[in-house]
Design a protein around this motif. Sequence first.
Motif, PDB file in Angstrom:
ATOM      1  N   HIS A 139      22.095   2.834   3.809  1.00  0.00           N
ATOM      2  CA  HIS A 139      21.718   2.444   4.884  1.00  0.00           C
ATOM      3  C   HIS A 139      20.210   2.139   3.859  1.00  0.00           C
ATOM      4  CE1 HIS A 139      24.523   3.436   8.013  1.00  0.00           C
ATOM      5  NE2 HIS A 139      24.569   4.957   7.569  1.00  0.00           N
ATOM      6  N   TYR A 140      19.957   0.542   4.255  1.00  0.00           N
ATOM      7  CA  TYR A 140      18.726   0.069   3.852  1.00  0.00           C
ATOM      8  C   TYR A 140      17.847   1.328   3.904  1.00  0.00           C
ATOM      9  CZ  TYR A 140      14.988  -2.101   2.654  1.00  0.00           C
ATOM     10  OH  TYR A 140      13.442  -2.548   2.037  1.00  0.00           O
ATOM     11  N   LEU A 141      17.196   1.255   3.151  1.00  0.00           N
ATOM     12  CA  LEU A 141      16.060   2.194   3.131  1.00  0.00           C
ATOM     13  C   LEU A 141      14.660   1.649   2.232  1.00  0.00           C
ATOM     14  CD1 LEU A 141      17.103   6.080   3.603  1.00  0.00           C
ATOM     15  CD2 LEU A 141      15.819   5.008   5.206  1.00  0.00           C
ATOM     16  N   ASN A 142      13.627   1.857   1.949  1.00  0.00           N
ATOM     17  CA  ASN A 142      12.288   1.141   1.320  1.00  0.00           C
ATOM     18  C   ASN A 142      12.189   1.330  -0.035  1.00  0.00           C
ATOM     19  OD1 ASN A 142       9.698   0.484   0.882  1.00  0.00           O
ATOM     20  ND2 ASN A 142       9.755  -0.977   1.266  1.00  0.00           N
ATOM     21  N   ARG A 143      12.067   3.111  -0.087  1.00  0.00           N
ATOM     22  CA  ARG A 143      11.786   3.355  -1.291  1.00  0.00           C
ATOM     23  C   ARG A 143      13.322   3.364  -2.041  1.00  0.00           C
ATOM     24  NH1 ARG A 143       7.674   6.864  -2.226  1.00  0.00           N
ATOM     25  NH2 ARG A 143       8.399   7.389  -4.405  1.00  0.00           N
ATOM     26  N   PRO A 144      14.493   3.764  -1.765  1.00  0.00           N
ATOM     27  CA  PRO A 144      15.028   3.991  -3.046  1.00  0.00           C
ATOM     28  C   PRO A 144      15.314   2.481  -2.886  1.00  0.00           C
ATOM     29  CG  PRO A 144      15.898   4.962  -0.684  1.00  0.00           C
ATOM     30  CD  PRO A 144      14.399   4.739  -0.409  1.00  0.00           C
ATOM     31  N   TYR A 145      15.303   1.506  -2.382  1.00  0.00           N
ATOM     32  CA  TYR A 145      15.770   0.208  -2.562  1.00  0.00           C
ATOM     33  C   TYR A 145      15.100  -0.628  -3.731  1.00  0.00           C
ATOM     34  CZ  TYR A 145      20.115  -0.824  -0.014  1.00  0.00           C
ATOM     35  OH  TYR A 145      21.092  -1.481   0.626  1.00  0.00           O
ATOM     36  N   THR A 146      13.458  -0.205  -3.215  1.00  0.00           N
ATOM     37  CA  THR A 146      12.491  -0.616  -4.050  1.00  0.00           C
ATOM     38  C   THR A 146      12.334   0.123  -5.636  1.00  0.00           C
ATOM     39  OG1 THR A 146      11.403  -0.330  -2.387  1.00  0.00           O
ATOM     40  CG2 THR A 146       9.958  -0.515  -4.174  1.00  0.00           C
ATOM     41  N   GLU A 147      12.546   1.590  -5.851  1.00  0.00           N
ATOM     42  CA  GLU A 147      13.075   2.255  -6.763  1.00  0.00           C
ATOM     43  C   GLU A 147      13.695   1.669  -7.776  1.00  0.00           C
ATOM     44  OE1 GLU A 147      10.216   4.270  -7.968  1.00  0.00           O
ATOM     45  OE2 GLU A 147       9.310   4.506  -5.869  1.00  0.00           O
ATOM     46  N   ALA A 148      14.985   1.428  -7.376  1.00  0.00           N
ATOM     47  CA  ALA A 148      16.236   0.640  -7.469  1.00  0.00           C
ATOM     48  C   ALA A 148      15.965  -0.791  -8.350  1.00  0.00           C
ATOM     49  CB  ALA A 148      17.388   0.585  -6.721  1.00  0.00           C
ATOM     50  N   VAL A 184       1.153  -1.257   0.268  1.00  0.00           N
ATOM     51  CA  VAL A 184       0.045  -0.126   0.189  1.00  0.00           C
ATOM     52  C   VAL A 184       0.701   1.160  -0.253  1.00  0.00           C
ATOM     53  CG1 VAL A 184      -1.361   1.187   1.550  1.00  0.00           C
ATOM     54  CG2 VAL A 184      -1.841  -1.543   1.329  1.00  0.00           C
ATOM     55  N   ALA A 185       2.003   1.284   1.148  1.00  0.00           N
ATOM     56  CA  ALA A 185       3.060   2.567   0.817  1.00  0.00           C
ATOM     57  C   ALA A 185       3.659   2.669  -0.390  1.00  0.00           C
ATOM     58  CB  ALA A 185       4.548   2.323   1.922  1.00  0.00           C
ATOM     59  N   ILE A 186       3.675   1.664  -1.369  1.00  0.00           N
ATOM     60  CA  ILE A 186       4.855   1.721  -1.881  1.00  0.00           C
ATOM     61  C   ILE A 186       3.887   2.617  -3.513  1.00  0.00           C
ATOM     62  CG2 ILE A 186       4.857   1.098  -4.794  1.00  0.00           C
ATOM     63  CD1 ILE A 186       7.444   1.294  -3.420  1.00  0.00           C
ATOM     64  N   ARG A 187       1.934   2.089  -3.431  1.00  0.00           N
ATOM     65  CA  ARG A 187       0.936   2.896  -4.700  1.00  0.00           C
ATOM     66  C   ARG A 187       0.688   4.214  -4.003  1.00  0.00           C
ATOM     67  NH1 ARG A 187      -2.124  -1.524  -7.226  1.00  0.00           N
ATOM     68  NH2 ARG A 187      -1.463  -3.243  -6.627  1.00  0.00           N
ATOM     69  N   LEU A 188       0.864   4.140  -2.554  1.00  0.00           N
ATOM     70  CA  LEU A 188       0.310   5.295  -2.576  1.00  0.00           C
ATOM     71  C   LEU A 188       1.834   6.494  -2.532  1.00  0.00           C
ATOM     72  CD1 LEU A 188      -1.962   5.315   0.922  1.00  0.00           C
ATOM     73  CD2 LEU A 188      -2.566   5.693  -1.425  1.00  0.00           C
ATOM     74  N   GLY A 189       2.412   5.807  -2.949  1.00  0.00           N
ATOM     75  CA  GLY A 189       4.107   6.737  -3.086  1.00  0.00           C
ATOM     76  C   GLY A 189       4.589   7.384  -1.478  1.00  0.00           C
ATOM     77  N   LEU A 190       4.300   6.600  -0.303  1.00  0.00           N
ATOM     78  CA  LEU A 190       4.320   7.051   1.160  1.00  0.00           C
ATOM     79  C   LEU A 190       6.035   6.210   1.609  1.00  0.00           C
ATOM     80  CD1 LEU A 190       0.919   6.755   3.063  1.00  0.00           C
ATOM     81  CD2 LEU A 190       1.987   9.253   2.121  1.00  0.00           C
ATOM     82  N   PRO A 191       7.068   7.085   2.330  1.00  0.00           N
ATOM     83  CA  PRO A 191       7.741   6.549   2.701  1.00  0.00           C
ATOM     84  C   PRO A 191       7.445   5.650   4.122  1.00  0.00           C
ATOM     85  CG  PRO A 191       7.684   8.771   3.310  1.00  0.00           C
ATOM     86  CD  PRO A 191       6.807   8.393   2.506  1.00  0.00           C
ATOM     87  N   LEU A 192       7.942   4.173   4.335  1.00  0.00           N
ATOM     88  CA  LEU A 192       7.938   3.280   4.683  1.00  0.00           C
ATOM     89  C   LEU A 192       8.627   3.022   6.003  1.00  0.00           C
ATOM     90  CD1 LEU A 192       5.759   0.739   5.162  1.00  0.00           C
ATOM     91  CD2 LEU A 192       7.142  -0.264   3.610  1.00  0.00           C
ATOM     92  N   VAL A 193       7.814   3.211   6.947  1.00  0.00           N
ATOM     93  CA  VAL A 193       8.861   2.361   8.530  1.00  0.00           C
ATOM     94  C   VAL A 193       8.205   1.241   8.711  1.00  0.00           C
ATOM     95  CG1 VAL A 193       9.885   3.083  10.323  1.00  0.00           C
ATOM     96  CG2 VAL A 193       9.702   4.748   8.789  1.00  0.00           C
ATOM     97  N   THR A 194       8.871  -0.228   8.482  1.00  0.00           N
ATOM     98  CA  THR A 194       7.718  -1.470   8.633  1.00  0.00           C
ATOM     99  C   THR A 194       9.068  -1.469  10.464  1.00  0.00           C
ATOM    100  OG1 THR A 194      10.308  -2.460   7.842  1.00  0.00           O
ATOM    101  CG2 THR A 194       7.944  -2.250   7.125  1.00  0.00           C
ATOM    102  N   TYR A 195       8.440  -2.700  10.884  1.00  0.00           N
ATOM    103  CA  TYR A 195       8.739  -3.251  12.354  1.00  0.00           C
ATOM    104  C   TYR A 195       9.416  -1.885  13.554  1.00  0.00           C
ATOM    105  CZ  TYR A 195       9.402  -7.376   9.248  1.00  0.00           C
ATOM    106  OH  TYR A 195       9.359  -8.263   8.584  1.00  0.00           O
TER     107      TYR A 195
END
Lengths: 279, 439, 346
Positions: free
Chosen positions: C81-90, A136-147
């Motif tokens: 450092h791992y971050l969701n967004r840039p890694y996902t985009e790459a 969902v975060a990707i679809r909405l283009g939101l930065p995501l913090v898991t755990y």
Amino acid sequence: MIHLLVSVKQVPDTTNIRIDPETGSMIRKGVPAILNPYDAHAVASAAEWKKKLGGKLTVVTMGPPAAEEALQECIEMGADRAVLVSDRAFAGSDTLATSYVLAEAIRKIDQEDHVDMVFFGKQAIDGDTAQVGPGVAIRLGLPLVTYAVEIQDINEEEGYALIIRKTESGKEIIKTKLPAALTAEKAIADIPYAALPDLITSLKYKPEVWSAQEPVAYDVAQIGLEGSPTMVAKSGSPEAHEPAETISVEENGLAGAVETALGKMLSNTSVAALLEDQQ
Amino acid sequence: MSKDKLQYDVIVVGAGMAGSTAAAIAAREGLNVAVIERGVKPGSKNYFGGALYTHALVDIYPDFFDRKPPLERPVTETGFWFLSDDGLVKATVQGGVVNSDPIDAYVALRAEFDPWWAEQAVAEGAFIIPKTLVEDFLYEDGKVVGVKTDRPEGDVYAPVVIVCEGVNNLLTQKLGLIDHDLKISKTALAVKQMISIPAKDINARLGLPDNNHGMAISVMGDVSMGLAGLGFLYTAKGALSLGVGVTLDALQESGIKPYELLQRYLEHPAIAPLIKDGQMMEYGAHLIPEGGWTTMPRLYTDGVLVAGDAASMVNALHWEGTNMAITAGKQAGLTAVEAHKKGDFSAKSLSTYQDKLSDLFVLQDMKQYRKFSAFLKNHPQFMDIYPTFINDALGMFFTGFGKPKRKLYKDILRSLTSRRPLFKAIGDIIAFGRSIIGI
Amino acid sequence: MTRRFWVFIEQNHGEMHPVAAELLGVANCLVSEVADELKASGEEAVVEGILVGHDVDNVAKEALMYGAERIYHVDDPAFEHYLNRPYTEALTHLVEKYKPEVFLIGATTLGRDLAGAVATSIKTGLTADCTKLEMGPFRKIEKKLLLATRPAFGGNVIATIVCKDHTPQMATVRPRVFETPVRNPKAKGEIIQESFEVTPEMMAAQLVEFINDQTTNLNLEYAEVIVSGGKGLGNSKGFELIKELADELGGVVGSSRAAVDGGWIDYAHQVGQTGKHVRPKLYVACGISGAIQHKVGMQDSDYILAINTDPQAPIFEVSTLGVVGDLYEVIPEMIKQLRAQKGASA
Ligand SMILES: Cc1cc2nc3c(=O)[nH]c(=O)nc-3n(C[C@H](O)[C@H](O)[C@H](O)COP(=O)(O)OP(=O)(O)OC[C@H]3O[C@@H](n4cnc5c(N)ncnc54)[C@H](O)[C@@H]3O)c2cc1C
Ligand SMILES: Cc1cc2nc3c(=O)[nH]c(=O)nc-3n(C[C@H](O)[C@H](O)[C@H](O)COP(=O)(O)OP(=O)(O)OC[C@H]3O[C@@H](n4cnc5c(N)ncnc54)[C@H](O)[C@@H]3O)c2cc1C
Ligand SMILES: Nc1ncnc2c1ncn2[C@@H]1O[C@H](COP(=O)(O)O)[C@@H](O)[C@H]1O
């Protein structure tokens, strides 16, 4: 005024599961449905922050009509509004389709009333996939913090939040711009025991029910079975094993049983080598 | 009172059979009723055998069967099974009186029936508050005016509280309506398993023609390992419910663990084949008040009525409990309605509740069976000697071919007298008769 | 056309996560399972690694040694450092460019965070936490598909999932579910540098601080000897005894969930479906009944010794050897005898 949103799921209580030996599928009859435990903690955390900052808390779920109960439980914890996205057309949705349905619902809610943060549970205990939040975060283009294990700060004015997340090697403090998404560990907040008047309010509360057409017109190719790339090819019970050889203390006496056991164990060369290295 | 206080016309404690009935009746008459239940849902903490009795259900909802209740099977065969250590004599009836229309009793699962029964009360206008424990009462001028729950801001007010808290009657004790806590000699622990078995296998194993036939069986003899108690077997659609109930004191003295008792029963050579390849669905233990009349609390006080197991309304020999709970719940509901009409909630005004129950089977049966639990405790021979004797006697009767019958009868008699002198046996029978006739 | 079997090479501060090696091993098995198809079609299949990070060339080389033929490497300071967004985009960018057939990611904290986002971003199916992977026929579909098997409903059901009309077919696998392949220091392969532009928008979330936490850094998964205690210990003090035996055997302490729920030991020690998946050389289960959720996490251990008072305990079904007895008697005796042996041999 902060607007927090939590995406919650109703799940069968997997501590109580029974499997039909013939079909290998779960017997739903008599299995209680509960609010996914991680989601409950996410709601509790969102409710705390709403209280602290003043604002609004909305919860949303996609599920069958009975999921209403899970939403009521969120109201009990302090949510102000609950949306149930429910339609036969959604049946059979996998995580990709589910994330589409939820993302569009959240987009709609956001248009009506800007959302600052979207909370998810770490994972749903029925599937344990942990995919829907990131999806969902990707679809909405939101930065995501898991755990996420702790929210240190939500600063609405400056538009950021400080969140602590847990990884295998330690903890990370992440600063994220708002709006943002997070997935919650149980540690994020304790479940409150609601005051009786709040419980009564929740029992009387009726969530809004959204269909596949209204107020969001979903693309049928992206929902339900058709919108789900994965499918279950087969399912069954885990295979059974033959019991091991056992040595009984009662029959062999303590010293004898242990001696025999150690003897057998050390006759295994790899175990023997391990213990050799030890010395 | 700062904010709006939570105020209702009637509070019912416990959404079991008694509670949901009382609530439905009071709500039907237009009262504002709150039912407070500690479980997540009505029924979530309830187990039982068990069968429900049509007479009581239809009395509350004449269109009961049209409401599509979640029932399992009608009881078309009922009676006793007598177990010796390796044998079984069945004394059951089917057809005839049992084949009434509608059938007199139905097997049901409480986890499904209780929520449904509660829903009917909601349809009448009652409001159910789950997940909340009633801890105590609120008093004004020494009179009960509501209850205190375990939640923050948890006080709830009503001029009359109907206590339907079940067997573990802590609130009833708190009110001083009874001067002791659970008597272990007068309380039975029932352990049971629901074992899922395909319906067609159940039918084949028990000789039932189809899923519209079912059994409710009381089992005596080897099942209780010599302790004062009874076993049971009920047929659900795709499951058998099997269990044993024994009094707590006997259990304690014997040192036998409840699950051992149940295990032994399930492994009995006559029982094991019935549940072969079955899957355990649930295991549960629940208390049953067996003291009847002797452990019955006072049924009312200022602002309070007590109904169901909380008031010890169970007939152990007949496995009757739900029907008493329903009937008493109804009368409690009606009494609350009358009290509202009179505007008088004093003990005196509420005492009509007891009068009503005295006119019905509830109190009449309780009184009549008042000696039964003592009888059972004092006559353990009913648990082992007689069931074994019945097995031996019938066995010999039908196998003693080639033996002079006079000798056969002597042998049969000896199989009894070797265990219990004849005059004592006759005394036992008389004692049994007296205990159930109530003289 | 080349059929690409991809593995995400997870690294942490310049160190390759062992799960990457395990996945490279599996990917090579998958390739061999389509050998017949390759023969018929004349296509080739390759195992390739995807590496994202900054200054981690050594990791790329390491991955080649575990069986990758080629590494696509994206290097940028933003990936330190791992971050969701840039890694996902790459990753999305690379998948779109090369169109792999299969993409495997470790079900670590990082991998789970990443996989769900990547699969959604490229709109394909993803099967999480697989315990078995194979290439096999499905219905009438021409090419073999990835048959991904995983436990569901708390381990009570085992389901095989396919992703039939979308690529890549994605799966995550927890560390230690598969064996580590043999490291081949002489392995050759190519490392291809990929360029990728990280935009400020992708950096909306950033790491402020990392707090190293030793208690969570137990490395249970990769321990060679594990001694686990369960509810049968009766109390938290029982873990002192477990620790003593573990020390004697040169191992670390594990536990069942019941012990964690009881507050007797930290969650980091939990073995099982919702804990760690382990495959030590020696696993000693003390006072653990062997619920399915525990068994799935430890049944791959080489040698399993179970100590339990109940001869019917299901733990014995997966054990190599069982001792039926009270752990409070058996363990001290075991320690005594082990010490005596050591004394004798020393
Ligand atoms: C094994 C077994 C077999 C049986 N078989 C039969 C049978 O075949 N036929 C039959 O008629 N009867 C049978 N009975 C008896 C029957 O189950 C009971 O008599 C009947 O359920 C009593 O109903 P009740 O409403 O009084 O109590 P319950 O059904 O026990 O309901 C009490 C309710 O009150 C709630 N409660 C208690 N305290 C509080 C509190 N402080 N605050 C809030 N809520 C509270 C409980 O959670 C519960 O829901 C059997 C019983 C057992 C144990
Ligand atoms: C969705 C889900 C996920 C789960 N995930 C996990 C997981 O990841 N890991 C996990 O472990 N569990 C997990 N569980 C829980 C699992 O189902 C069991 O409840 C749990 O493993 C039981 O722990 P135990 O064996 O320690 O306790 P018990 O089942 O209570 O067993 C205790 C054992 O100790 C024995 N014992 C008692 N005293 C002694 C003595 N003195 N000496 C020797 N033996 C003794 C007993 O015979 C018994 O076999 C999960 C459950 C669910 C529903
Ligand atoms: N059907 C759903 N409706 C709302 N939220 C969901 C749904 N499914 C999953 N989620 C959210 O996504 C999280 C992860 O779920 P999962 O990917 O299924 O493990 C859950 O904890 C919920 O917060």
